[in-house]
Design an enzyme around this catalytic site. Structure first.
Site, PDB file in Angstrom:
ATOM      1  N   ILE A   1      -9.681   7.784   8.635  1.00  0.00           N
ATOM      2  CA  ILE A   1     -11.079   8.096   8.372  1.00  0.00           C
ATOM      3  C   ILE A   1     -11.969   6.927   8.807  1.00  0.00           C
ATOM      4  O   ILE A   1     -11.606   5.757   8.640  1.00  0.00           O
ATOM      5  CB  ILE A   1     -11.295   8.395   6.864  1.00  0.00           C
ATOM      6  CG1 ILE A   1     -10.274   9.444   6.375  1.00  0.00           C
ATOM      7  CG2 ILE A   1     -12.720   8.871   6.624  1.00  0.00           C
ATOM      8  CD1 ILE A   1     -10.320  10.767   7.101  1.00  0.00           C
TER       9      ILE A   1
ATOM     10  N   TYR B   1       0.832  -1.200   0.000  1.00  0.00           N
ATOM     11  CA  TYR B   1       0.000   0.000   0.000  1.00  0.00           C
ATOM     12  C   TYR B   1       0.868   1.252   0.000  1.00  0.00           C
ATOM     13  O   TYR B   1       0.584   2.220  -0.728  1.00  0.00           O
ATOM     14  CB  TYR B   1      -0.917  -0.020   1.218  1.00  0.00           C
ATOM     15  CG  TYR B   1      -2.022   1.003   1.200  1.00  0.00           C
ATOM     16  CD1 TYR B   1      -3.120   0.862   0.362  1.00  0.00           C
ATOM     17  CD2 TYR B   1      -1.984   2.105   2.052  1.00  0.00           C
ATOM     18  CE1 TYR B   1      -4.151   1.794   0.364  1.00  0.00           C
ATOM     19  CE2 TYR B   1      -3.007   3.037   2.061  1.00  0.00           C
ATOM     20  CZ  TYR B   1      -4.087   2.880   1.214  1.00  0.00           C
ATOM     21  OH  TYR B   1      -5.094   3.800   1.225  1.00  0.00           O
TER      22      TYR B   1
END
Length: 282
Positions: free
Chosen positions: A204, A171
């Protein structure tokens, strides 16, 4: 004066700055993509919701957007497949009558230490989070160039682009590539009046986070962040609207960080607190 001008919105339209625009958002059936779709619809844009494996959730987002008074559509496509992405972009243009905004949001991540990585999962992370972003940016840009009307591309990247978070090598690599891809595209597309910008979200509150953390961990650890909570999906959506607003036309090749201060050296505040305690004790 370019087609996209800071003078192109009247005061009466200021609450819907994307009125008449047509947006395609990848990975928009849930999480950050959903927040972006809803905020763009609220700002007046027609939206196409891309999804991979959640058609019911995508249709739910479509209905939410339609309730805001705009046209909305759902298209299933595997963002890692270049042919599917080209088909999706063409379908979105046909449904909406063109394309003004592309948001590359779809991502995949599997978290393991490098020496323990399952290479199929590692490759899937790269295929979706890096190649998927490239396929969409390239196909969307081609349609915008063909139309000759300029446009906006927003790439949802991550602080992982420059923070080597352990257990997330694939990632990290993909998001670092996203940043360079977007900035390079901004240079190459400027003469076509296509703006390309990045958003770096912080931590988030999304369904995807529950793949890695328990609910209680999200609540307790979120409370420790500088702003005292996790970010909300529509806060990222509002950032995307800002970047695509014609009044932001002088912004390209930039990174908008929406992270509640998570990248600040907030853990070092213990030094200040300790010094205060020592001073008070003397």
């Amino acid at each position: 004066m370019s087609a996209e001008s800071s003078d192109s919105i009247s005061p009466s339209d200021s609450s819907r700055p994307l009125k008449g625009k047509r947006a395609l958002i990848s990975g928009a059936s849930r999480g950050i993509g959903r927040g972006i779709a809803l905020e763009m619809a609220q700002a007046g844009a027609s939206v196409t919701i891309n999804y991979h494996s959640n058609p019911e959730e995508a249709e739910s987002v479509v209905k939410e957007c339609e309730a805001l008074g705009v046209a909305a559509f759902a298209i299933g496509a595997d963002i890692s497949d270049a042919d599917q992405v080209r088909g999706m972009v063409s379908d979105a243009c046909q449904q909406m009558g063109g394309l003004d905004i592309v948001v590359s949001n779809a991502a995949y991540s599997d978290r393991h230490l490098m020496l323990e990585s399952d290479m199929d999962e590692f490759r899937r992370t790269i295929d979706v989070s890096m190649w998927g972003a490239f396929h969409l940016v390239r196909s969307g840009a081609q349609k915008m160039v063909d139309s000759g009307n300029g446009g906006n591309i927003v790439v949802i990247s991550s602080p992982h682009a420059h923070m080597p978070m352990p257990g997330a090598m694939a990632y990290n690599m993909a998001k670092a590539a996203n940043d360079q891809m977007a900035r390079t595209a901004a240079v190459e597309l400027a003469s076509k009046r296509i703006r390309v910008n990045l958003i770096h979200p912080g931590w988030i509150d999304t369904p995807g986070e529950r793949k890695f953390f328990k609910e209680e961990t999200l609540r307790s650890e979120g409370a420790k962040l500088p702003w005292g909570r996790l970010g909300q999906i529509r806060e990222i959506g509002r950032g995307a609207v800002f970047l695509c607003d014609p009044r932001s036309e002088y912004i390209t090749g930039s990174t908008l960080t929406i992270d509640g201060g998570i990248q600040l050296p907030w853990r070092e505040m213990y030094r200040v607190e300790e010094a205060r305690r020592e001073t008070a004790a003397t």
